[in-house]
Structure formats: C-alpha cells, structure tokens
Write an enzyme that holds these catalytic residues in place. Structure first.
Site, mmCIF file in Angstrom:
data_model
loop_
_atom_site.group_PDB
_atom_site.id
_atom_site.type_symbol
_atom_site.label_atom_id
_atom_site.label_comp_id
_atom_site.label_asym_id
_atom_site.label_seq_id
_atom_site.Cartn_x
_atom_site.Cartn_y
_atom_site.Cartn_z
ATOM 1 N N ASN B 34 0.823 -1.221 0.000
ATOM 2 C CA ASN B 34 0.000 0.000 0.000
ATOM 3 C C ASN B 34 0.857 1.272 0.000
ATOM 4 O O ASN B 34 0.335 2.379 0.050
ATOM 5 C CB ASN B 34 -1.006 -0.001 1.167
ATOM 6 C CG ASN B 34 -0.317 0.046 2.518
ATOM 7 O OD1 ASN B 34 0.893 0.257 2.599
ATOM 8 N ND2 ASN B 34 -1.075 -0.142 3.581
ATOM 9 N N GLY B 38 6.546 1.676 2.166
ATOM 10 C CA GLY B 38 7.385 1.180 1.072
ATOM 11 C C GLY B 38 7.572 2.223 -0.022
ATOM 12 O O GLY B 38 6.967 3.297 0.004
ATOM 13 N N ALA B 75 4.244 -7.292 4.781
ATOM 14 C CA ALA B 75 3.514 -6.048 5.027
ATOM 15 C C ALA B 75 3.247 -5.874 6.516
ATOM 16 O O ALA B 75 2.538 -6.678 7.116
ATOM 17 C CB ALA B 75 2.194 -6.063 4.264
ATOM 18 N N THR B 118 10.041 -11.651 14.009
ATOM 19 C CA THR B 118 11.107 -10.807 14.554
ATOM 20 C C THR B 118 11.637 -11.308 15.889
ATOM 21 O O THR B 118 10.898 -11.925 16.672
ATOM 22 C CB THR B 118 10.594 -9.364 14.745
ATOM 23 O OG1 THR B 118 11.558 -8.613 15.509
ATOM 24 C CG2 THR B 118 9.284 -9.338 15.523
ATOM 25 N N TYR B 142 5.037 -3.537 18.878
ATOM 26 C CA TYR B 142 5.517 -4.112 17.624
ATOM 27 C C TYR B 142 5.795 -5.608 17.797
ATOM 28 O O TYR B 142 5.262 -6.447 17.065
ATOM 29 C CB TYR B 142 6.777 -3.380 17.148
ATOM 30 C CG TYR B 142 7.512 -4.128 16.073
ATOM 31 C CD1 TYR B 142 6.922 -4.329 14.828
ATOM 32 C CD2 TYR B 142 8.777 -4.670 16.307
ATOM 33 C CE1 TYR B 142 7.588 -5.053 13.839
ATOM 34 C CE2 TYR B 142 9.441 -5.380 15.323
ATOM 35 C CZ TYR B 142 8.841 -5.571 14.091
ATOM 36 O OH TYR B 142 9.488 -6.291 13.126
ATOM 37 N N ASN B 171 19.071 -8.297 13.636
ATOM 38 C CA ASN B 171 19.235 -6.969 13.033
ATOM 39 C C ASN B 171 19.608 -7.056 11.550
ATOM 40 O O ASN B 171 20.768 -7.284 11.224
ATOM 41 C CB ASN B 171 20.299 -6.178 13.793
ATOM 42 C CG ASN B 171 19.796 -5.749 15.157
ATOM 43 O OD1 ASN B 171 19.250 -6.554 15.906
ATOM 44 N ND2 ASN B 171 19.945 -4.476 15.471
ATOM 45 N N VAL B 206 25.989 7.014 21.753
ATOM 46 C CA VAL B 206 26.204 5.664 22.284
ATOM 47 C C VAL B 206 25.439 5.584 23.602
ATOM 48 O O VAL B 206 25.784 6.264 24.569
ATOM 49 C CB VAL B 206 27.704 5.392 22.501
ATOM 50 C CG1 VAL B 206 27.915 4.017 23.143
ATOM 51 C CG2 VAL B 206 28.461 5.493 21.182
ATOM 52 N N ARG B 280 19.255 3.412 27.368
ATOM 53 C CA ARG B 280 17.831 3.582 27.067
ATOM 54 C C ARG B 280 17.051 2.460 27.740
ATOM 55 O O ARG B 280 17.506 1.309 27.775
ATOM 56 C CB ARG B 280 17.581 3.505 25.552
ATOM 57 C CG ARG B 280 18.141 4.688 24.802
ATOM 58 C CD ARG B 280 17.813 4.580 23.330
ATOM 59 N NE ARG B 280 18.426 3.391 22.725
ATOM 60 C CZ ARG B 280 18.512 3.195 21.407
ATOM 61 N NH1 ARG B 280 18.006 4.087 20.576
ATOM 62 N NH2 ARG B 280 19.084 2.112 20.931
#
Lengths: 323, 323
Positions: B34, B38, B75, B118, B142, B171, B206, B280
C-alpha cells in the site's frame, strides 16, 4: 460511590455473576451481549440490556454526559476445543472485537477496563503454583487470543493512559443466583460429573491416572464464581491510569479429578461410575494458581475455597436447570 | 520448478530484496504493497505491482487457475518507538491485516506462507544465544503484534493444513540491488552511523557503555539482507502442510555498538564523532541468535556474516541515495 459500568458478555456465566455483584453494590449496569453463547435470562434483573456485538461498541459508548466509568470485558468465545478447529473465529472475535472495543473506549473517553483473561495464556507451566511472572506459552488459539488481548491492553495503558486489570482465571466453578456453568458441548469437569449424577450421562471418563500427582489424576485449581466476581469489583478500585495490572485468580489449592468425583458422590449421593481413558494431549498434570498478587494488590480474600461448597452450589444450579 | 508468489510489503526493504531473489531464481512475483512505508521504486523490475492493502487481499488472491503457490508476508509497520506511542496502529494493521490475509488465503486455497517475524517476540532474553524455545515476552506493541501473528499462524496450520514458516529476524542490515535500509525517522544503528559519515548528522549517540559486554556497549546480531532473503526461498521448499516452523535468522555473531562504529570508520574513512548518552530503557545488553534451526531445517548457510562487508554494502546504498 456509585458507578456506571458496561459489562460486555454479561449474559454469560462469569459476566452475569459480576453484573449481579455490581448491582448488589449499588452500581448502574448495562450488559452488552450478542447472545451468541450467552442467555438473555442470565442477565440479572436491574441491568439494562443491549443485544449487540462488541465490534459495534462505539454505538453505545459514545454517550457524552452519561459516559461509563469503566468497561468490564467478558465477551469472548471460550471453548478450547473449538478454538483448535476454528482458530479464525477466536482471532476475529476475541482479538478483532477487543480492538474495536478499545478504539470505542478511547474515542468515548472511557479509561478504565477490567478484562477477563485466563490461565490458558501460560500453557504448560514450568513451575506450580503459577505466578504472573511465569512464561506465557499458550497451547491453543483460545489462550493465544486472550494473551494477544493482554498484550494489546498493556500497549493501550502505556500509550493512552488506560487503567486496566487483567484477571487470569483458573477453573471457575460453582453458581450464583440464576447463573451457573453450562457449555455446549459441555467440556468442564464439574458440570460433566453432575450430568452423571443426574442420569444424563452414564459415566465420567478419567483421562489418565498415571500423572505425577498424589492420586495420579490431573490437578486443577477450582475457584467459586462468586469469589471470582468479588475480585472484579476490587479491580475497579485498584486500576490506575497508565498501568496494566495482571492477577491470577485461583484458590491456590488444587483438587484432583478423583477428589472432584468423590466430592460429587458425597454431595449428590449418586455413585458416579468412572471409565478409565488414556491421557489427552496437552493436559498438564497440575495447574494451580499463585493468587498472591490478587491478595496483595486487590486485597482479595476468597472465602468459598471449599470444594464441597463449590460442588453443592453447582449441583443446586444443575438441578434447577434440569426442571 | 518455477512458482508464482505474492509478496506483501514487497516495496519495503526486506520484502523487495526477497522479491528480487525470487525473480532471479526464475519465479513469477507479484508485489502487493500500500506504499504506506514502502517505495514504488523499490519494487524490483520484473515483478507485477499491485498498490493495495492486505486487508483487501481477497480481491487479488481469488484467482482460480492462476492461483499463487505461496504468500511471502512482509507487510507490517515495524517501528518499535512508534508502536509504543500508537499501539492500535500495530494491532489493526499487523494483526488485523494478517487475519484478513489468512482468510483470503484460506478462501483462495493458497496453502503456503512465509512470514516475516522478529526477534522482538522474545523481549529481554534469559539466555544468549536465543533459541526458538526461549520464552516469548515482547516488550513493545511491535513485538507483541508479530507474536500474535505467529500464534495465529500456528492455529491456521493445525486447523486448516497451512504450510508455514516464520522467520524471526535479528538486526537486518546491508543492501542488495536498489534496496537498502531507510526508516523515517531513522532508528537503526548502521544507517545512523552512515548518516554521520555523510555529514547529515554531527555525531552518533552511544547509549550506555557499562553493559556486561566485552566493551560495555550493547551487542546485536547483524545479518546481511541477502543472506536473509536466501532463507525465505529455502523456507518455501521446507514448508510442510499442517506444520508451523519457526526459525531465528542471525549470524550467531554479535557485534557491539563500538565495533559497528569502528567498522564504519574503516569503511568510510570518516572519523565518526561519538557522544556518550545514558542507557535507554528496554535495551537488553546482548541480542544474539542461535540460527541452528534455520541451518538444520532449511539448510541455510549465511555467507555474508563479515561486518565490514555488511557495512560496505550499506554505505554504497547510502551514497547512491544521497545523490
């Protein structure tokens, strides 16, 4: 303080008992149920009833001044066996339906949720009793769909300030008022054994007596539906904006298949013939909750942990139903 | 034997590289995308292109005689940070979209699927390297949305005979043909460091150098996108009706943030200033795959595991893009 609550799936077993407890505590209750598995007559007197689907929740939630204080969300398909055969039904209804419900709540500004989750999110436990920190590895689409909703709710809390509590039920049993356990087909142990006592079934199958448990049969944690309902009212008080609290609900005491059958013999006076059968795939030896989190965070204190009392209430319901 | 494949999300980074590999192997490829993230120009020459949403997949899958042999499903929205802020977007698109895609495949009789899963399904690992038997505890929407789809696919295989392989990427990096890594906003380490080399960013941050790793910075498993693509073609061969195979894809070699920066210095000749920043939240010390399952079950043998080669390909892509 009196509140106004929407109970999805409030024509079902647990939902209707929670709705009754909310009414008894002086709250205003609306039941939303599409009656796909619930019963109109299960909706307690005093509750407003909407026959409708959670996928259309926006229709009823966008209520302006008369907004709900919270949603208690029970609407879901819950038959493990069916979920294996028709997983799409579980994803579309349980997960897709909750997506629509959360969107409607966000849009209407309803920012509190109590969700009916399940021990089936854990799958086969590595340790018993099962704590909320145990790995989640559901072994069927029913459990997977409920786990997906738990994850969805966590995201909604963090992003949009929802206050939410997921209650992971172990084996809910017993009856309250006009609401008791009935499934079609029946698949739960206590109602099945009671059907034998009523002469509606010749014997009860015992699936495996060589498990590593005291008497060799599977051990489960039976929790009285009225104890369970009380935890939902406590959860409404405990829910905190931006936080997703997950609590197991069980007695922390396991009872074996043999103990359940023996208790039904004592309560009903019926001999209850047994038929030995092989183990069923995916039946863990023991599923017992640690309910420490519910005790600590909700102040929950189940008072109906006695198996004979649970069976007696279920028996009274089954006898009324049979009339 | 030549096949006909639908590649959803085939205008994106990984999807377009897989589409190119399928074409090079002599297959017929249709890309459905869609273009929400992309790029039309990313679709490799020789592929048919449909601009459309997976939620309408039934329109293109119900093709009778010219049915697809399999779907390769890329997708999805894939920005971790965005998923934390807008979780509903991830549930509605990634999970709701896949529900629609699976329903369309069932209806059209397309019974083979390779799914882009993932490492984020695992969350913070208890053990490194991470095997497919590790607990799944995603720490963001996610990862949770991808895990829900993995569970959905398992159910579809068991109930409806789907042949499926989920590939859990670590990754992904490097470039192939006209396809390289670019996100908006950019959040991945290698493209970020390359932006410094291009003068588009002053320095690289970093985040923490006190992790329990050899040089104190976080360690990740970088896998060349072309190695990754090859696993998808092998997965098409390995997929078996009624089974859901889950394979991690990584080199099994971790590289630290410092090693990546140093490699970019060597490849680009740019000094790459560093800025130290605090850790983080939610960044595990090390995420490294065990790819033993992919080696054993798919016969996969990644040949581009050298970090300098990965960075050189990414650099060539970034320099072309900058023109």
């Amino acid at each position: 303080m009196s509140g106004k609550y929407l109970v999805t799936g409030g024509a079902g077993y647990v939902g209707s008992v929670v709705a009754a407890h909310l009414l008894e505590a002086g709250h205003e209750v609306t039941v939303l149920d599409n009656l796909s598995t619930g019963f109109r007559e299960g909706v307690p007197a005093g509750a407003e009833f909407i026959e409708g689907d959670i996928r259309d929740a926006a229709k009823w939630l966008d209520a302006g001044e008369s907004a709900y204080d919270a949603v208690l969300h029970f609407a879901a398909f819950s038959q493990v066996g069916e979920s294996v055969v028709k997983p799409e039904k579980y994803w579309e209804n349980n997960v897709g339906g909750t997506m629509a419900l959360l969107a409607a709540m966000r849009s209407a500004g309803v920012r509190k949720l109590v969700f009916s989750s399940t021990a089936a999110t854990y799958g086969e436990p590595e340790e018993v009793p099962i704590r909320e920190t145990a790995p989640t590895a559901p072994t069927n689409p029913y459990g997977a769909s409920k786990l997906a909703v738990d994850h969805m709710i966590s995201g909604e809390c963090a992003a949009h300030g929802l206050a939410a509590v997921s209650l992971r039920y172990f084996n809910v049993a017993g009856a309250y008022g006009d609401s008791g356990e009935r499934h079609d087909p029946e698949s739960h142990l206590i109602p099945l054994v009671l059907q034998v006592a009523q002469g509606r079934r010749e014997a009860i199958s015992v699936f495996g007596d060589d498990y590593p448990t005291p008497d060799g049969t599977c051990v489960r944690d039976y929790i009285h539906v009225a104890d369970l309902a009380e935890a939902h009212l406590l959860a409404l008080d405990a829910a905190t904006s931006g936080e997703h609290l997950i609590c197991n609900l069980g007695n922390g005491n396991g009872f074996s298949v043999r103990e359940v059958i023996e208790t039904v013999r004592e309560v009903t006076g019926h001999p209850i013939p047994e038929v030995m059968a092989p183990r069923r795939a995916g039946d863990p030896a023991a599923l017992v909750a640690s309910a420490d989190t519910a005790r600590e965070k909700l102040g929950w204190n189940p008072s109906r942990a006695d198996l004979a009392g649970i069976v007696a209430d279920a028996w009274a319901f089954a006898q009324r139903e049979a009339k």
